[in-house]
Design an enzyme around this catalytic site. Structure first.
Site, short mmCIF file in Angstrom:
data_model
loop_
_atom_site.label_atom_id
_atom_site.label_comp_id
_atom_site.label_asym_id
_atom_site.label_seq_id
_atom_site.Cartn_x
_atom_site.Cartn_y
_atom_site.Cartn_z
N THR A 94 -9.43 5.18 3.90
CA THR A 94 -8.72 6.21 4.66
C THR A 94 -9.24 7.30 5.24
O THR A 94 -9.14 7.45 6.43
CB THR A 94 -7.58 6.89 3.64
OG1 THR A 94 -6.67 5.55 3.13
CG2 THR A 94 -6.58 7.98 4.37
P1 AMP Z 1 -6.70 5.44 -0.09
O1 AMP Z 1 -5.49 4.73 -0.38
O2 AMP Z 1 -7.43 5.83 -1.49
O3 AMP Z 1 -7.65 5.22 0.86
O4 AMP Z 1 -6.08 7.02 0.04
C1 AMP Z 1 -5.02 7.45 0.77
C2 AMP Z 1 -4.39 8.38 0.24
O5 AMP Z 1 -4.85 9.75 0.24
C3 AMP Z 1 -3.04 8.62 0.83
O6 AMP Z 1 -2.06 7.69 0.41
C4 AMP Z 1 -2.64 10.07 0.56
O7 AMP Z 1 -1.77 10.07 -0.70
C5 AMP Z 1 -3.97 10.55 0.38
N1 AMP Z 1 -4.25 11.74 1.57
C6 AMP Z 1 -3.96 11.59 2.86
N2 AMP Z 1 -4.41 12.46 3.67
C7 AMP Z 1 -4.99 13.24 2.59
C8 AMP Z 1 -5.47 14.54 2.95
N3 AMP Z 1 -5.55 15.02 4.26
N4 AMP Z 1 -6.08 15.20 1.84
C9 AMP Z 1 -5.73 14.56 0.66
N5 AMP Z 1 -5.39 13.49 0.40
C10 AMP Z 1 -4.74 12.79 1.46
ZN ZN Z 2 -5.48 4.67 4.10
ZN ZN Z 3 -4.84 3.39 0.40
#
Ligand code: AMP
Ligand code: ZN
Ligand code: ZN
Length: 423
Positions: free
Chosen positions: A83
């Site tokens: 992400t």
């Molecule tokens: P991942 O799936 O581990 O790549 O992380 C994605 C998750 O990060 C999303 O589902 C959100 O819950 C979280 N996320 C998205 N944007 C932010 C942000 N700006 N700050 C902190 N967490 C975030």
């Molecule tokens: Zn993502």
């Molecule tokens: Zn994810």
């Protein structure tokens, strides 16, 4: 809108104004001189909306945007298909290795550790200043900017924030996010943003918790589409829908990751002899003083079952990864559908292990992301071939009429999406 949502919205607006680097920005010189502003550009991210999810027939708003705009077969994420790295690539045009957000979890020799839940790190501009996000460029050219969540938007990068932004809070509902974007578009001319972002995370959560083929993902698709329907209706009401350019995309896709598919790294190397930076899909290890790291590398670089490891200098060139000091010395990538973990971690997190994952090789079809674009600059009813996500940044700077910073994208690859008069 019920009273609670109304109250929320008022507080959101008050809050976001409070968070802006300047309270209420004065009109820009260009605006004061009455110079023509580019059409507003709204960049919408639906986290982990895999390219083929749209074929499930559950997202009528997206289907309508695709049909009357541009719909790419897919957009290829950058490596690693996580992400934070990919959201920052989208707004800088740089590979993660080049902008420095090389993983969701990383270690910097000076700054220490970065994780998504570490608010201090996420909002520290030093982590992000390897790239200049498009809101910084837009701001420098007199355009107002607003982010309804975007990784990096909470940090003061090179001394700049978006004009309007919000600290990330997953509890803000999709409708509330949409209403905030509409509220920003209702601001008077001198304060109204020209570049905006909007971010949804329900599809990602459902994908991790229940897998990409689950009824829960299908429900998240319906719910997110309903929020987009609210956005389209709000823009139509304001006469803005056909006057602004909208890009709806994802950062990466999602693959099924069954529970038994775990590579137990502690069975392969003595973990107390290395510094472990990250695990899961892209594991990273650094040397620990006093131990023979070359021997560890020698072991893990042998062919392994369900993962592949490289010293950072030997990572295949097509992944564009390994030159950044934040990339750990040894990188192990799980095969699609597998995770890299430890016996202890597996036992500790029993019952909370993701059965959907991303982060894998960005060439895998399951990592492909959605891309749809609609608006006065875009062709209508055009199907476009797959392209890499580094190209989105030069496309957007072109749409905003601002110069692009040095980047890894190629405007020529995406200009065919635009009407010939605006290419
Ligand atoms: P991942 O799936 O581990 O790549 O992380 C994605 C998750 O990060 C999303 O589902 C959100 O819950 C979280 N996320 C998205 N944007 C932010 C942000 N700006 N700050 C902190 N967490 C975030
Ligand atoms: Zn993502
Ligand atoms: Zn994810």
């Amino acid at each position: 809108m019920n009273l609670l949502s109304r109250l929320f919205l008022v507080s959101v607006i008050a809050f976001s104004a409070g968070c802006a680097t300047q309270p209420t920005p004065p009109a820009t010189p260009a605006q004061a001189a009455g110079a023509a502003q580019p059409a507003p550009l709204l960049l919408v991210s639906i986290d982990a909306f895999r390219a083929d999810y749209i074929d499930r027939g559950l997202t009528p708003t997206l289907a309508a945007l695709a049909q009357s705009g541009v719909h790419a077969d897919a957009m290829q994420p950058s490596f690693p298909s996580l992400t934070f790295p990919n959201h920052y690539t989208l707004v800088t045009g740089l590979y993660p290795d080049h902008h420095g957000i090389v993983n969701n979890t990383m270690v910097d020799p000076v700054l220490g550790k970065f994780t998504l839940s570490n608010r201090k790190a996420v909002s520290d501009g030093h982590w992000w200043d390897g790239g200049a996000p498009i809101w910084e460029d837009a701001d420098a050219h007199g355009l107002r900017t607003a982010t309804m969540f975007w990784p990096g938007a909470e940090a003061d990068i090179h001394g700049r924030h978006p004009d309007y932004w919000m600290p990330y809070n997953g509890d803000v509902t999709p409708d509330q996010r949409v209403d905030q974007v509409l509220a920003w578009l209702d601001l008077p001319a001198g304060q109204r943003p020209t570049f905006l972002t909007l971010y949804f995370d329900a599809v990602d959560h459902a994908g991790h918790n229940h897998g990409p083929d689950s009824p829960e993902v299908n429900q998240a698709l319906r719910d997110t589409d309903a929020a987009l329907a609210r956005l389209v209706a709000g823009l139509q009401q304001r006469g803005l829908f056909d006057r602004m350019n909208i890009i709806v995309l994802a950062d990466h896709g999602m693959a099924s990751n069954p529970l038994p598919n775990s590579v137990l790294i502690d069975k392969l190397i003595p973990l107390d002899e290395v510094n472990t930076v990250s695990l899961d899909i892209v594991a990273g290890f650094n040397p620990k003083p006093g131990y023979d790291f070359a021997a560890i590398e020698h072991t893990l670089e042998q062919p392994q079952q369900h993962m592949q490891c490289w010293d950072k200098t030997r990572i295949p060139a097509r992944l564009h990864y390994g030159s950044n000091p934040r990339v750990p010395q040894l990188v192990c990538l799980a095969d699609v559908g597998w995770r890299i973990t430890t016996t202890e971690r597996l036992a500790k997190h029993k019952g909370h292990i993701s059965i959907g994952e991303h982060g894998y090789d960005n060439a895998d079809p399951r990592m492909r992301a959605l891309f749809i674009a609609h608006g006065p600059a875009f062709q209508a009813g055009l199907r476009y071939p797959e392209f890499p996500n580094v190209d989105v940044y030069p496309l957007m700077t072109h749409l905003l009429g601002i110069p692009a910073d040095r980047n890894d994208g190629d405007y020529d690859q995406v200009k065919g999406m635009l009407k010939p008069a605006v290419q």
